[in-house]
Design an enzyme around this catalytic site. Structure first.
Site: not given
Ligand SMILES: O=C(O)c1ccccc1NCC(=O)[C@H](O)[C@H](O)COP(=O)(O)O
Length: 215
Positions: A6, A126
């Site tokens: 990412c 996360d």
């Protein structure tokens, strides 16, 4: 093991991640992120993502339908939504614009951990501070481990991803800070090392088969 890298910022970043075997690439549009891209740069980067690699728009605290419109207009395959308590109606509206939604949340916040609870195809667990490189207490999974297409994220790096996979047993992993030389600057050696470590940490899955699971 499905691997997403990412916060990429250049076409060279994309080339390296894709050649290393990443299954998905995340591009961030967020005014508060060090990795936030100006919208003028995004179309060229999305177009550069090769076939077979999922392009994911990552947004923070953006209304879901608005983000889905942006993602669809820019040509992304999928949309990853962070930063607010999205509801099912909001997800349904967004899915009418871009069907492939990824729900990002922190287990510490006590979310619904069923993959697809809001209609998403992927659930990303996360740290409470997305993109911060912070790890979180994986023992929280002992009573709330999702099944199916869920990604582990938060403070992963080439040196800890194998252990994290063994502990959390996710379907896939996601990384940003742990493959950077400075905030927002991807280190290509670390990207290669991360993908290799993640892919070898679990039973090997042919890349095409992994991509097809997403279908
Ligand atoms: O990466 C960012 O700066 C970011 C900002 C706002 C919302 C989400 C963001 N990133 C989402 C990701 O998918 C990250 O890869 C994930 O949070 C893991 O980050 P890290 O702990 O740095 O590996």
């Amino acid at each position: 093991m499905f691997v997403k890298v990412c916060g990429l910022a250049t076409t060279a970043d994309i080339d390296v991640a894709a050649e290393a075997g990443a299954d998905a690439i995340g591009l961030v549009i967020s005014g508060t992120s060090v990795r936030g891209l100006g919208r003028d740069r995004v179309p060229g980067l999305v177009a550069h993502v090769p076939d077979g690699v999922v392009s994911v728009l990552v947004v923070n605290d953006t209304p879901a339908a608005e983000a889905a419109r942006i993602a669809a207009d820019l040509g992304f395959d999928a949309l990853q939504l962070h930063g607010r308590a999205y509801g099912r109606a909001e997800f349904e509206a967004a899915a009418g614009i871009l069907p492939r939604l990824w729900r990002a949340t922190a287990l510490a916040d006590g979310p619904d951990t069923r993959v697809g609870a809001l209609g998403e195809e992927v659930l990303l667990l996360d740290s409470p501070k997305a993109g911060s490189g912070s790890r979180w207490d994986l023992s929280l999974l002992d009573t709330a481990r999702p099944e199916g297409h869920w990604l582990l994220a938060g403070g992963l790096a080439p040196g800890n991803v194998a252990e994290a996979i063994a502990t959390a047993r996710p379907w896939g992993v996601d990384v940003s800070s742990g493959v950077e030389s400075a905030p927002g600057v991807k280190d290509h050696g670390l990207v290669r090392a991360f993908v290799a470590a993640a892919k070898s940490a679990a039973p090997a899955q042919p890349r095409d088969a992994s991509a097809r699971q997403y279908g």
